[in-house]
Scaffold this active site. Structure first.
Site, PDB file in Angstrom:
ATOM      1  N   GLU A  95      22.239   7.713   1.464  1.00 21.59           N
ATOM      2  CA  GLU A  95      23.212   8.214   0.495  1.00 21.59           C
ATOM      3  C   GLU A  95      24.139   9.227   1.168  1.00 21.59           C
ATOM      4  O   GLU A  95      23.792  10.408   1.265  1.00 21.59           O
ATOM      5  CB  GLU A  95      22.491   8.896  -0.668  1.00 21.59           C
ATOM      6  CG  GLU A  95      21.577   7.982  -1.447  1.00 21.59           C
ATOM      7  CD  GLU A  95      21.425   8.452  -2.884  1.00 21.59           C
ATOM      8  OE1 GLU A  95      21.646   7.636  -3.774  1.00 21.59           O
ATOM      9  OE2 GLU A  95      21.137   9.637  -3.105  1.00 21.59           O
ATOM     10  N   HIS A 106      16.378  14.004  -2.181  1.00 21.40           N
ATOM     11  CA  HIS A 106      17.755  13.734  -2.636  1.00 21.40           C
ATOM     12  C   HIS A 106      18.640  14.903  -2.186  1.00 21.40           C
ATOM     13  O   HIS A 106      18.212  16.055  -2.191  1.00 21.40           O
ATOM     14  CB  HIS A 106      17.781  13.575  -4.154  1.00 21.40           C
ATOM     15  CG  HIS A 106      19.089  13.050  -4.660  1.00 21.40           C
ATOM     16  ND1 HIS A 106      20.213  13.835  -4.755  1.00 21.40           N
ATOM     17  CD2 HIS A 106      19.463  11.807  -5.056  1.00 21.40           C
ATOM     18  CE1 HIS A 106      21.220  13.096  -5.206  1.00 21.40           C
ATOM     19  NE2 HIS A 106      20.793  11.867  -5.393  1.00 21.40           N
ATOM     20  N   GLY A 125      28.724  10.420  -6.621  1.00 19.80           N
ATOM     21  CA  GLY A 125      29.464  10.874  -7.804  1.00 19.80           C
ATOM     22  C   GLY A 125      30.954  11.056  -7.589  1.00 19.80           C
ATOM     23  O   GLY A 125      31.638  11.656  -8.417  1.00 19.80           O
ATOM     24  N   SER A 135      28.070   6.126  -5.462  1.00 11.79           N
ATOM     25  CA  SER A 135      29.175   5.505  -6.215  1.00 11.79           C
ATOM     26  C   SER A 135      29.085   3.987  -6.284  1.00 11.79           C
ATOM     27  O   SER A 135      30.105   3.290  -6.221  1.00 11.79           O
ATOM     28  CB  SER A 135      30.533   5.940  -5.635  1.00 11.79           C
ATOM     29  OG  SER A 135      30.722   7.329  -5.839  1.00 11.79           O
ATOM     30  N   ASN A 170      18.898   6.474 -10.806  1.00 14.72           N
ATOM     31  CA  ASN A 170      18.575   7.902 -10.786  1.00 14.72           C
ATOM     32  C   ASN A 170      19.335   8.577 -11.921  1.00 14.72           C
ATOM     33  O   ASN A 170      20.540   8.798 -11.813  1.00 14.72           O
ATOM     34  CB  ASN A 170      18.979   8.488  -9.429  1.00 14.72           C
ATOM     35  CG  ASN A 170      18.812   9.995  -9.368  1.00 14.72           C
ATOM     36  OD1 ASN A 170      18.188  10.593 -10.246  1.00 14.72           O
ATOM     37  ND2 ASN A 170      19.365  10.602  -8.337  1.00 14.72           N
ATOM     38  N   LYS A 184      19.080  11.533 -12.913  1.00 17.39           N
ATOM     39  CA  LYS A 184      19.296  12.973 -12.682  1.00 17.39           C
ATOM     40  C   LYS A 184      18.930  13.756 -13.961  1.00 17.39           C
ATOM     41  O   LYS A 184      18.009  13.357 -14.660  1.00 17.39           O
ATOM     42  CB  LYS A 184      20.740  13.237 -12.229  1.00 17.39           C
ATOM     43  CG  LYS A 184      21.163  12.307 -11.106  1.00 17.39           C
ATOM     44  CD  LYS A 184      22.444  12.724 -10.455  1.00 17.39           C
ATOM     45  CE  LYS A 184      22.849  11.662  -9.441  1.00 17.39           C
ATOM     46  NZ  LYS A 184      23.878  12.115  -8.528  1.00 17.39           N
ATOM     47  N   GLU A 196      20.866  16.456  -3.651  1.00 20.80           N
ATOM     48  CA  GLU A 196      21.017  17.524  -4.645  1.00 20.80           C
ATOM     49  C   GLU A 196      19.829  18.478  -4.597  1.00 20.80           C
ATOM     50  O   GLU A 196      19.957  19.675  -4.844  1.00 20.80           O
ATOM     51  CB  GLU A 196      21.219  16.899  -6.036  1.00 20.80           C
ATOM     52  CG  GLU A 196      22.624  16.307  -6.156  1.00 20.80           C
ATOM     53  CD  GLU A 196      22.777  15.191  -7.151  1.00 20.80           C
ATOM     54  OE1 GLU A 196      21.882  14.975  -7.991  1.00 20.80           O
ATOM     55  OE2 GLU A 196      23.827  14.502  -7.085  1.00 20.80           O
TER      56      GLU A 196
HETATM   57  C1  PEP Z   1      22.698   9.470  -6.513  1.00 21.37           C
HETATM   58  O1  PEP Z   1      22.898  10.655  -6.726  1.00 21.37           O
HETATM   59  O2  PEP Z   1      21.563   9.081  -6.170  1.00 21.37           O
HETATM   60  C2  PEP Z   1      23.815   8.567  -6.645  1.00 21.37           C
HETATM   61  C3  PEP Z   1      23.816   7.483  -5.926  1.00 21.37           C
HETATM   62  O3  PEP Z   1      24.805   8.928  -7.519  1.00 21.37           O
HETATM   63  P1  PEP Z   1      26.144   8.091  -7.921  1.00 21.37           P
HETATM   64  O4  PEP Z   1      25.765   6.648  -8.008  1.00 21.37           O
HETATM   65  O5  PEP Z   1      26.569   8.671  -9.207  1.00 21.37           O
HETATM   66  O6  PEP Z   1      27.104   8.318  -6.804  1.00 21.37           O
END
Ligand code: PEP
Length: 243
Positions: free
Chosen positions: A158, A91, A164, A203, A8, A10, A93
């Site tokens: 998630e 997601h 992040g 992460s 992803n 983003k 976000e």
């Molecule tokens: C995400 O936002 O889908 C995600 C998993 O981000 P990160 O791997 O940066 O934590």
């Protein structure tokens, strides 16, 4: 079944990133199915560059309607025409930044399926919800209300507090949550629920991927930050167990 490693991007990436990234993916065999989810404008360029690579493309959202007065939004059919086979929906976000509800996500799932896209539906609890012992209840509720009866696709678990942040849940917590998600899927979709891939996201890095991907009911990963670097993305994919 091969694991699925989805990146992803983003709101990151430039047109000049396409060629080197696609070249790295094309020249490195992967035990996992790779899916790259860049910002909308990069989809056609990636589609051309990844044509013979075996990697697939995904978008990061779609509108629930097929067309109309929705400034700034993109419909699922146009994403499919741009080269996407998958679309990330719900997601955290988007739920946070755009106030998307479970009902909004369910409507988008239907739009995606109608356009021939495979939805990757994200669920996950906040840190306060986990601390209150409500994580599984929250995720169950998200699944029940974000997945319409016609759902076919992937789930990404998630935890919001792991996105992040460099923090991940314990292996026991990932295992427990994925088992809980599997139980909901089987109850809600008796014909397909046992086989629906459940990705872990939050992460994931080359350093922790092998242990996360080896856990029961983990069918792959949704990777944010570490997917921006092709070598890291490929290293995560190389950690996927082959079954
Ligand atoms: C995400 O936002 O889908 C995600 C998993 O981000 P990160 O791997 O940066 O934590």
């Amino acid at each position: 079944m091969r694991q699925i490693i989805a990146g992803n991007w983003k709101m990151n990436g430039k047109f000049t990133d396409i060629a080197p990234y696609a070249s790295a993916l094309s020249s490195t065999p992967s035990p996992a199915q790779l899916i790259v989810c860049p910002p909308f404008p990069l989809l056609p360029g990636f589609a051309a560059a990844l044509k013979d690579s075996g990697a697939e493309l995904g978008a990061q959202d779609c509108h629930a309607n097929g067309s109309g007065a929705h400034t700034g939004d993109v419909c699922a059919a146009l994403l499919a025409e741009s080269g996407a086979s998958y679309v990330i929906l719900g997601h955290s976000e988007r739920r946070a930044d755009h106030g998307e509800t479970n009902a909004d996500v369910a409507a988008k799932v239907l739009a995606a399926l109608a356009a021939g896209l495979i939805p990757i539906v994200c669920v996950g609890e906040s840190e306060a919800e986990r601390d209150a012992g409500e994580a599984e209840a929250v995720v169950r509720q998200q699944l029940t209300h974000s997945l319409p009866p016609a759902f076919k696709g992937l789930i990404a678990y998630e935890p919001i507090w792991a996105i992040g942040t460099g923090r991940t849940p314990s292996e026991a917590d990932v295992t427990a949550m994925h088992a809980a998600i599997r139980a909901v899927l089987i109850a809600q979709f008796p014909e397909t629920g046992a086989a629906t891939p459940i990705l872990y996201g939050g992460s994931v890095t080359p350093g922790n991927a092998a242990s996360l991907l080896a856990l029961p009911e983990v069918g792959g990963a949704l990777v944010g930050g570490a997917s921006l670097n092709a070598a890291d993305f490929l290293a995560i994919a190389a950690s996927a167990p082959v079954s």
